[in-house]
Design a protein around this motif. Structure first.
Motif, PDB file in Angstrom:
ATOM      1  N   ALA A   1      32.739  12.866   7.179  1.00 17.10           N
ATOM      2  CA  ALA A   1      32.681  13.373   5.910  1.00 17.10           C
ATOM      3  C   ALA A   1      31.759  12.181   5.091  1.00 17.10           C
ATOM      4  O   ALA A   1      30.982  12.590   4.404  1.00 17.10           O
ATOM      5  CB  ALA A   1      34.069  13.661   5.133  1.00 17.10           C
ATOM      6  N   LEU A   2      32.563  10.972   5.246  1.00 17.09           N
ATOM      7  CA  LEU A   2      31.796   9.873   4.454  1.00 17.09           C
ATOM      8  C   LEU A   2      30.318   9.862   4.682  1.00 17.09           C
ATOM      9  O   LEU A   2      29.243   9.492   3.924  1.00 17.09           O
ATOM     10  CB  LEU A   2      32.619   8.566   4.831  1.00 17.09           C
ATOM     11  N   LEU A   3      30.042   9.896   6.311  1.00 15.32           N
ATOM     12  CA  LEU A   3      28.526   9.906   6.450  1.00 15.32           C
ATOM     13  C   LEU A   3      27.767  11.128   6.780  1.00 15.32           C
ATOM     14  O   LEU A   3      26.613  11.065   7.014  1.00 15.32           O
ATOM     15  CB  LEU A   3      28.622   9.144   8.045  1.00 15.32           C
ATOM     16  N   ASP A   4      28.674  12.143   6.299  1.00 15.57           N
ATOM     17  CA  ASP A   4      27.973  13.562   6.053  1.00 15.57           C
ATOM     18  C   ASP A   4      27.549  13.951   7.695  1.00 15.57           C
ATOM     19  O   ASP A   4      26.173  14.415   7.764  1.00 15.57           O
ATOM     20  CB  ASP A   4      26.771  13.457   5.143  1.00 15.57           C
ATOM     21  N   ILE A   5      28.374  13.785   8.278  1.00 12.41           N
ATOM     22  CA  ILE A   5      28.187  14.199   9.743  1.00 12.41           C
ATOM     23  C   ILE A   5      28.824  15.485  10.144  1.00 12.41           C
ATOM     24  O   ILE A   5      30.229  15.391  10.148  1.00 12.41           O
ATOM     25  CB  ILE A   5      28.397  13.210  10.565  1.00 12.41           C
ATOM     26  N   PRO A   6      28.227  16.821  10.401  1.00 10.25           N
ATOM     27  CA  PRO A   6      29.132  17.724  10.786  1.00 10.25           C
ATOM     28  C   PRO A   6      29.873  17.670  11.775  1.00 10.25           C
ATOM     29  O   PRO A   6      29.059  17.353  13.004  1.00 10.25           O
ATOM     30  CB  PRO A   6      28.107  18.988  10.825  1.00 10.25           C
ATOM     31  N   MET A   7      30.901  18.185  11.907  1.00  8.35           N
ATOM     32  CA  MET A   7      31.827  17.863  13.365  1.00  8.35           C
ATOM     33  C   MET A   7      31.441  18.741  14.506  1.00  8.35           C
ATOM     34  O   MET A   7      31.751  18.462  15.833  1.00  8.35           O
ATOM     35  CB  MET A   7      33.222  17.838  12.827  1.00  8.35           C
ATOM     36  N   SER A   8      30.639  19.815  14.130  1.00 12.20           N
ATOM     37  CA  SER A   8      30.101  20.706  15.198  1.00 12.20           C
ATOM     38  C   SER A   8      29.206  19.892  16.101  1.00 12.20           C
ATOM     39  O   SER A   8      28.847  20.391  17.045  1.00 12.20           O
ATOM     40  CB  SER A   8      29.454  21.884  14.312  1.00 12.20           C
ATOM     41  N   LEU A   9      28.593  18.857  15.440  1.00 17.15           N
ATOM     42  CA  LEU A   9      27.718  17.993  16.395  1.00 17.15           C
ATOM     43  C   LEU A   9      28.286  17.365  17.786  1.00 17.15           C
ATOM     44  O   LEU A   9      27.569  17.016  18.518  1.00 17.15           O
ATOM     45  CB  LEU A   9      27.080  16.869  15.719  1.00 17.15           C
ATOM     46  N   LEU A  10      29.887  17.064  17.602  1.00 16.38           N
ATOM     47  CA  LEU A  10      30.512  16.228  18.526  1.00 16.38           C
ATOM     48  C   LEU A  10      30.754  16.805  19.659  1.00 16.38           C
ATOM     49  O   LEU A  10      31.201  17.904  19.722  1.00 16.38           O
ATOM     50  CB  LEU A  10      31.671  15.435  17.588  1.00 16.38           C
ATOM     51  N   PRO A  11      30.849  16.048  20.874  1.00 19.17           N
ATOM     52  CA  PRO A  11      31.161  16.500  22.062  1.00 19.17           C
ATOM     53  C   PRO A  11      32.763  16.591  22.114  1.00 19.17           C
ATOM     54  O   PRO A  11      33.324  15.703  21.409  1.00 19.17           O
ATOM     55  CB  PRO A  11      30.507  15.459  23.079  1.00 19.17           C
ATOM     56  N   GLU A  12      33.057  17.199  23.310  1.00 14.73           N
ATOM     57  CA  GLU A  12      34.624  16.935  23.638  1.00 14.73           C
ATOM     58  C   GLU A  12      34.929  15.513  24.305  1.00 14.73           C
ATOM     59  O   GLU A  12      33.993  14.987  24.737  1.00 14.73           O
ATOM     60  CB  GLU A  12      34.894  17.939  24.675  1.00 14.73           C
ATOM     61  N   VAL A  13      36.025  14.993  23.962  1.00 14.82           N
ATOM     62  CA  VAL A  13      36.398  13.679  24.560  1.00 14.82           C
ATOM     63  C   VAL A  13      37.449  13.663  25.654  1.00 14.82           C
ATOM     64  O   VAL A  13      38.352  14.462  25.342  1.00 14.82           O
ATOM     65  CB  VAL A  13      36.863  12.936  23.410  1.00 14.82           C
ATOM     66  N   LYS A  14      37.191  13.214  26.840  1.00 18.31           N
ATOM     67  CA  LYS A  14      37.989  13.163  28.120  1.00 18.31           C
ATOM     68  C   LYS A  14      38.162  11.913  28.514  1.00 18.31           C
ATOM     69  O   LYS A  14      37.793  10.785  28.099  1.00 18.31           O
ATOM     70  CB  LYS A  14      37.202  14.056  29.256  1.00 18.31           C
ATOM     71  N   ASP A  15      39.293  11.883  29.520  1.00 18.17           N
ATOM     72  CA  ASP A  15      39.609  10.815  30.128  1.00 18.17           C
ATOM     73  C   ASP A  15      38.315  10.141  31.049  1.00 18.17           C
ATOM     74  O   ASP A  15      37.423  10.846  31.212  1.00 18.17           O
ATOM     75  CB  ASP A  15      40.699  11.080  31.188  1.00 18.17           C
ATOM     76  N   CYS A  16      38.685   8.887  31.264  1.00 19.86           N
ATOM     77  CA  CYS A  16      37.471   8.257  32.220  1.00 19.86           C
ATOM     78  C   CYS A  16      37.221   8.953  33.618  1.00 19.86           C
ATOM     79  O   CYS A  16      36.329   8.989  34.120  1.00 19.86           O
ATOM     80  CB  CYS A  16      37.577   6.894  32.327  1.00 19.86           C
ATOM     81  N   ALA A  17      38.480   9.381  34.029  1.00 20.52           N
ATOM     82  CA  ALA A  17      38.417  10.096  35.411  1.00 20.52           C
ATOM     83  C   ALA A  17      38.852  11.349  34.948  1.00 20.52           C
ATOM     84  O   ALA A  17      40.031  11.684  34.752  1.00 20.52           O
ATOM     85  CB  ALA A  17      39.355   9.528  36.444  1.00 20.52           C
ATOM     86  N   ALA A  18      37.937  12.349  34.989  1.00 23.17           N
ATOM     87  CA  ALA A  18      37.999  13.929  34.532  1.00 23.17           C
ATOM     88  C   ALA A  18      36.972  14.561  35.175  1.00 23.17           C
ATOM     89  O   ALA A  18      35.987  14.155  35.610  1.00 23.17           O
ATOM     90  CB  ALA A  18      38.195  13.840  33.103  1.00 23.17           C
ATOM     91  N   ASP A  19      37.303  15.826  34.961  1.00 23.10           N
ATOM     92  CA  ASP A  19      36.363  16.794  35.346  1.00 23.10           C
ATOM     93  C   ASP A  19      35.193  17.208  34.418  1.00 23.10           C
ATOM     94  O   ASP A  19      35.302  17.604  33.239  1.00 23.10           O
ATOM     95  CB  ASP A  19      36.826  18.263  35.735  1.00 23.10           C
TER      96      ASP A  19
END
Length: 494
Positions: A203-221
């Protein structure tokens, strides 16, 4: 399926390395791509160059190894961190060139946020400092300066990603929008304690969170690559930012272990285990890796110019034709000259964080020439590494006094590694496998695929090629480091 394809997308080139099930290198393919400098302190990449070089080298390495896609169990990805892209979700077309991690255009944004008192909150949540280096202010700049971008982002039409995310999107044909915890941790908008995107900072940077990717473990599908790319849909099972991948590849799994990677920049990481250690010396608290939902943290120091100083000797000054010429040139330098190069071409990184600084050379005489400049260039990397390790020693005590494991292109220079050991006053270990960044990505993918053992077993396979031990006396070491300190101080006052 007994092979693993590691994609290593770097700042100046893309590489593909094929490993067998024992994590031995079978083949390597590499392709450089252009750098774009549209204004002073600005650095950009054409996203099409990133993708085409990755696709080309991946195909080339499979052909070079003489195997087929049916022999590859998984793909692992490692990448230049912080470099920022935004693209159209429907077409996959980027809205602008990628803004590279070295880019300094958002210095004023960072300065304004500092002046308004936001840095302590951001550091407490992300482990990072307010610096143009990180992705968050780059995202804001793109949304503010690309016509129509902010409105499109608000409608959910755009996607943000670091390079790993962009490559996953391209490899999967737009089916997967994801990143791993280590890359997310470098964006300035990811809460590393809570393991989630930080709504307040967005919000401080005025970045819509819809832009953001899903975050996964380093070893994942991370989905499967398109079958038309390699002849078979190969699963993507491992992802880590380049320095974290190198930490894994160096088997730095125990708290207190350190590694330093010498590529375009230099990045030293100290494993701090499950403890988030706040830095008193303007280092970064970051994520080393996340496996099975368990986060391991690190202290990191970032040097913007390491191998790039050798590129400057080659491309800027034109005093060498190949990087390997630097070592004999430095060895022939006049030992009575004390030339010091502060390579702040894109500012100074840790522990100074001065994006406004520019490079400087001190101690020139009429007799100074290519040999003295080559020596000063290689020495500058050792000095900067000591800056980082001194800060780590202060933050985490005696744990930072031990052996330094090194990797990256510059470690091929025995002269540079011996000087590094001399100026640190500590052993420097160079492994048999120096492709540790790609090795880390391959291991993570192999771990998820069931081909590779657990970390405690994997670390037993780490093998030493050569240990460099200090040969410089304390008086000389301290005098040289003090001269470096004076040169840095003078550079910061200009």
């Amino acid at each position: 399926m007994t092979h693993i394809l590691a994609i290593d997308q770097g700042t100046t080139s893309s590489r593909a390395i094929l490993f067998d099930a024992g994590l031995k290198v079978r083949a390597i393919a590499q392709e450089e791509f252009p750098q774009h400098y549209p204004a002073s302190g600005w650095v950009e990449h054409d996203p099409s160059d990133l993708w085409s070089s990755v696709a080309a080298t991946a195909r080339a390495v499979i052909e070079k190894a003489g195997i087929g896609a049916q022999d590859i169990a998984a793909i692992g990805i490692t990448n230049q961190r912080e470099t920022t892209l935004i693209w159209d979700r429907a077409t996959g077309e980027p809205i602008h060139r990628a803004i590279v991690w070295q880019d300094r255009r958002t210095a004023d944004i960072c300065g304004g946020l500092k002046a308004d008192g936001f840095e302590p909150m951001i550091t407490a949540r992300t482990g990072l400092l307010l610096d143009p280096y990180f992705s968050g202010t780059k995202i804001k700049w793109l949304l503010d300066h690309v016509p129509g971008a902010r409105a499109r982002a608000a409608r959910g039409e755009l996607a943000f990603g670091t390079v790993d995310t962009f490559l996953i999107w391209k490899l999967t044909g737009g089916r997967v929008h994801a990143t791993d915890a280590t890359n997310a941790a470098r964006t300035l908008i990811y809460n590393i304690a809570r393991g989630e995107w930080d709504a307040d900072i967005c919000a401080l940077l005025d970045i819509p969170m819809s832009l953001l990717p899903e975050v996964k473990d380093c070893a994942a599908d991370y989905g499967t690559g398109r079958s038309d790319l390699f002849g078979r849909a190969i699963p993507i099972l491992g992802v880590a930012g380049d320095q974290q991948a190198a930490t894994v590849g160096q088997a730095c799994f125990a708290p207190g272990m350190m590694k330093s990677t010498y590529g375009t920049g230099c990045f030293a990481l100290l494993n701090t285990g499950t403890d988030m250690v706040p830095s008193k010396n303007r280092l970064l608290t970051t994520i080393a890796y996340r496996l099975n939902g368990q986060t391991t943290y690190a202290l990191e120091g970032s040097i913007f110019i390491a191998g790039a100083v050798v590129q400057w000797l080659r491309d800027g000054l034109k005093i060498i034709r190949e990087a390997k010429e630097t070592q004999p040139l430095a060895a022939s330098a006049d030992p009575s000259q004390d030339v010091v190069l502060v390579p702040a071409f894109t500012g100074l990184g840790a522990p100074y964080w001065r994006p406004d600084c520019r490079g400087a050379v001190y101690g020139l005489t009429r007799n100074s020439g290519p040999a003295e400049l080559a020596k000063a260039a290689l020495e500058s990397v050792g000095y900067q590494t000591r800056d980082l390790l001194e800060a780590m020693r202060s933050d985490w005590g005696a744990a930072a006094d031990g052996i330094l494991r090194v990797d990256g292109g510059m470690t091929a220079s025995d002269w540079a590694m011996q000087f590094l050991s001399d100026i640190l006053g500590a052993p420097v270990d160079r492994p048999v496998v120096t492709e540790t960044t790609a090795l880390g990505a391959a291991y993570l993918a192999g771990l998820q695929a069931g081909l590779c053992p657990a970390p405690d077993e994997f670390q037993k396979s780490w093998a030493l090629e050569r240990r460099f031990t200090p040969a410089m006396d304390d008086r000389t070491r301290n005098a040289k480091y003090a001269r470096w300190g004076r040169a840095v101080a003078a550079t910061m006052t200009v």
